[in-house]
Design a protein around this motif. Structure first.
Motif, PDB file in Angstrom:
ATOM      1  N   MET A  38       0.866  -1.165   0.000  1.00  0.00           N
ATOM      2  CA  MET A  38       0.000   0.000   0.000  1.00  0.00           C
ATOM      3  C   MET A  38       0.910   1.223   0.000  1.00  0.00           C
ATOM      4  O   MET A  38       1.948   1.230   0.648  1.00  0.00           O
ATOM      5  N   GLU A  39       0.545   2.268  -0.743  1.00  0.00           N
ATOM      6  CA  GLU A  39       1.384   3.465  -0.827  1.00  0.00           C
ATOM      7  C   GLU A  39       0.583   4.692  -0.433  1.00  0.00           C
ATOM      8  O   GLU A  39      -0.646   4.701  -0.478  1.00  0.00           O
ATOM      9  N   ILE A  40       1.300   5.742  -0.069  1.00  0.00           N
ATOM     10  CA  ILE A  40       0.722   7.027   0.337  1.00  0.00           C
ATOM     11  C   ILE A  40       1.171   8.077  -0.673  1.00  0.00           C
ATOM     12  O   ILE A  40       2.316   8.061  -1.108  1.00  0.00           O
ATOM     13  N   ALA A  41       0.283   9.000  -1.019  1.00  0.00           N
ATOM     14  CA  ALA A  41       0.656  10.111  -1.902  1.00  0.00           C
ATOM     15  C   ALA A  41       0.162  11.426  -1.307  1.00  0.00           C
ATOM     16  O   ALA A  41      -0.954  11.498  -0.798  1.00  0.00           O
ATOM     17  N   LEU A  42       1.021  12.439  -1.385  1.00  0.00           N
ATOM     18  CA  LEU A  42       0.683  13.784  -0.912  1.00  0.00           C
ATOM     19  C   LEU A  42       0.666  14.708  -2.123  1.00  0.00           C
ATOM     20  O   LEU A  42       1.695  14.911  -2.763  1.00  0.00           O
ATOM     21  N   PHE A  43      -0.509  15.243  -2.453  1.00  0.00           N
ATOM     22  CA  PHE A  43      -0.633  16.152  -3.581  1.00  0.00           C
ATOM     23  C   PHE A  43      -0.292  17.566  -3.130  1.00  0.00           C
ATOM     24  O   PHE A  43      -0.995  18.164  -2.319  1.00  0.00           O
ATOM     25  N   GLN A  44       0.816  18.078  -3.614  1.00  0.00           N
ATOM     26  CA  GLN A  44       1.268  19.448  -3.359  1.00  0.00           C
ATOM     27  C   GLN A  44       1.094  19.866  -1.890  1.00  0.00           C
ATOM     28  O   GLN A  44       0.385  20.820  -1.581  1.00  0.00           O
ATOM     29  N   PRO A  45       1.751  19.153  -0.979  1.00  0.00           N
ATOM     30  CA  PRO A  45       1.598  19.485   0.438  1.00  0.00           C
ATOM     31  C   PRO A  45       2.110  20.892   0.733  1.00  0.00           C
ATOM     32  O   PRO A  45       3.056  21.357   0.113  1.00  0.00           O
ATOM     33  N   ASP A  46       1.446  21.568   1.673  1.00  0.00           N
ATOM     34  CA  ASP A  46       1.891  22.925   1.996  1.00  0.00           C
ATOM     35  C   ASP A  46       2.216  23.120   3.479  1.00  0.00           C
ATOM     36  O   ASP A  46       2.507  24.228   3.903  1.00  0.00           O
ATOM     37  N   GLN A  47       2.190  22.052   4.259  1.00  0.00           N
ATOM     38  CA  GLN A  47       2.549  22.130   5.673  1.00  0.00           C
ATOM     39  C   GLN A  47       3.665  21.129   5.972  1.00  0.00           C
ATOM     40  O   GLN A  47       3.425  19.924   5.960  1.00  0.00           O
ATOM     41  N   PRO A  48       4.885  21.601   6.229  1.00  0.00           N
ATOM     42  CA  PRO A  48       5.987  20.662   6.467  1.00  0.00           C
ATOM     43  C   PRO A  48       5.751  19.739   7.661  1.00  0.00           C
ATOM     44  O   PRO A  48       6.189  18.592   7.659  1.00  0.00           O
ATOM     45  N   GLN A  49       5.041  20.206   8.675  1.00  0.00           N
ATOM     46  CA  GLN A  49       4.794  19.357   9.843  1.00  0.00           C
ATOM     47  C   GLN A  49       3.925  18.159   9.465  1.00  0.00           C
ATOM     48  O   GLN A  49       4.187  17.033   9.900  1.00  0.00           O
ATOM     49  N   ASN A  50       2.884  18.381   8.677  1.00  0.00           N
ATOM     50  CA  ASN A  50       2.039  17.266   8.243  1.00  0.00           C
ATOM     51  C   ASN A  50       2.801  16.341   7.305  1.00  0.00           C
ATOM     52  O   ASN A  50       2.656  15.114   7.362  1.00  0.00           O
ATOM     53  N   THR A  51       3.630  16.903   6.447  1.00  0.00           N
ATOM     54  CA  THR A  51       4.445  16.079   5.547  1.00  0.00           C
ATOM     55  C   THR A  51       5.376  15.198   6.373  1.00  0.00           C
ATOM     56  O   THR A  51       5.505  14.001   6.116  1.00  0.00           O
ATOM     57  N   GLY A  52       5.988  15.769   7.399  1.00  0.00           N
ATOM     58  CA  GLY A  52       6.852  14.993   8.282  1.00  0.00           C
ATOM     59  C   GLY A  52       6.094  13.885   8.993  1.00  0.00           C
ATOM     60  O   GLY A  52       6.575  12.747   9.101  1.00  0.00           O
ATOM     61  N   THR A  53       4.901  14.191   9.452  1.00  0.00           N
ATOM     62  CA  THR A  53       4.081  13.179  10.119  1.00  0.00           C
ATOM     63  C   THR A  53       3.715  12.057   9.155  1.00  0.00           C
ATOM     64  O   THR A  53       3.748  10.874   9.516  1.00  0.00           O
ATOM     65  N   LEU A  54       3.402  12.397   7.918  1.00  0.00           N
ATOM     66  CA  LEU A  54       3.048  11.378   6.925  1.00  0.00           C
ATOM     67  C   LEU A  54       4.258  10.557   6.504  1.00  0.00           C
ATOM     68  O   LEU A  54       4.137   9.357   6.237  1.00  0.00           O
ATOM     69  N   LEU A  55       5.436  11.167   6.462  1.00  0.00           N
ATOM     70  CA  LEU A  55       6.655  10.398   6.197  1.00  0.00           C
ATOM     71  C   LEU A  55       6.913   9.418   7.343  1.00  0.00           C
ATOM     72  O   LEU A  55       7.303   8.266   7.119  1.00  0.00           O
ATOM     73  N   ARG A  56       6.682   9.866   8.559  1.00  0.00           N
ATOM     74  CA  ARG A  56       6.845   8.984   9.723  1.00  0.00           C
ATOM     75  C   ARG A  56       5.838   7.839   9.670  1.00  0.00           C
ATOM     76  O   ARG A  56       6.180   6.683   9.938  1.00  0.00           O
ATOM     77  N   LEU A  57       4.597   8.126   9.310  1.00  0.00           N
ATOM     78  CA  LEU A  57       3.572   7.094   9.158  1.00  0.00           C
ATOM     79  C   LEU A  57       4.002   6.073   8.104  1.00  0.00           C
ATOM     80  O   LEU A  57       3.917   4.866   8.329  1.00  0.00           O
TER      81      LEU A  57
END
Length: 191
Positions: A38-57
């Motif tokens: 299963m993969e995760i995709a972030l479309f044009q993320p604009d909040q580095p904190q959420n991007t970091g949390t999703l990378l950790r997930l």
């Protein structure tokens, strides 16, 4: 696939593990990556904190993470290290220069795109996930544009109270990824 601004080739070699093979798994150091996960995709993320949390997930759940640019923040080793801590060292991350590059790669691999959106018509708990789906969230400030909704194989919603606008993208992804992994029995090994 092109490298985004601010990412050195040293960063890409050390931190970005781009895997696109037909075999069952790949060993990198002492970690095994499933190529049909299963993969995760972030479309044009604009909040580095959420991007970091999703990378950790992604790191914790063994789910590769696609970053579709442009990002709303400087996408660099320093920004990622600050928001994702040492999890950026172990996550399988694939960076796409734009939507077209991502969609071309996804289509070539025959993967379904499952969009998590407040405009969805199906509750995520009523949906049947496949082992190689890509679960996508839109940018925090504006969601996903109409053309992404039209391209998605399914648009899922999280049932919630009527007054609030939406749940945080990282929390939403955690909820839906958990259900998708439960349905497909693809929990990562090791804990």
């Amino acid at each position: 696939m092109k490298r985004g601004k601010g990412l050195s080739s040293e960063f890409l070699k050390k931190w970005q593990k781009i895997v696109r093979l037909d075999s069952v798994s790949l060993h990198h150091g002492d970690r095994e990556y499933s190529l049909r996960a299963m993969e995760i995709a972030l479309f044009q993320p604009d909040q580095p904190q959420n991007t970091g949390t999703l990378l950790r997930l992604g790191a914790c759940m063994g789910a590769p993470v696609h970053i579709i640019e442009p990002c709303g923040f400087p996408f660099s080793h320093r920004a990622l290290k600050r928001s994702a801590m040492d999890y950026v060292d172990i996550v399988e991350m694939v960076q796409h220069v734009d939507w077209e590059a991502f969609d071309k790669a996804r289509t070539a691999e025959g993967k379904r795109l499952i969009l998590l959106t407040t405009k969805g018509s199906t509750a995520y708990t009523d949906f049947k996930f496949n082992k190689n789906d890509i679960l996508m969230v839109g940018s925090e400030s504006s969601g996903a544009p109409q053309f992404v909704h039209e391209t998605a194989d399914a648009c899922l919603v999280i049932p919630m109270a009527a007054k609030p606008r939406s749940i945080n993208v990282a929390i939403s992804m955690g909820m839906v990824l958990g259900e998708a992994l439960r349905q497909t029995d693809m929990w990562p090994e090791g804990s």
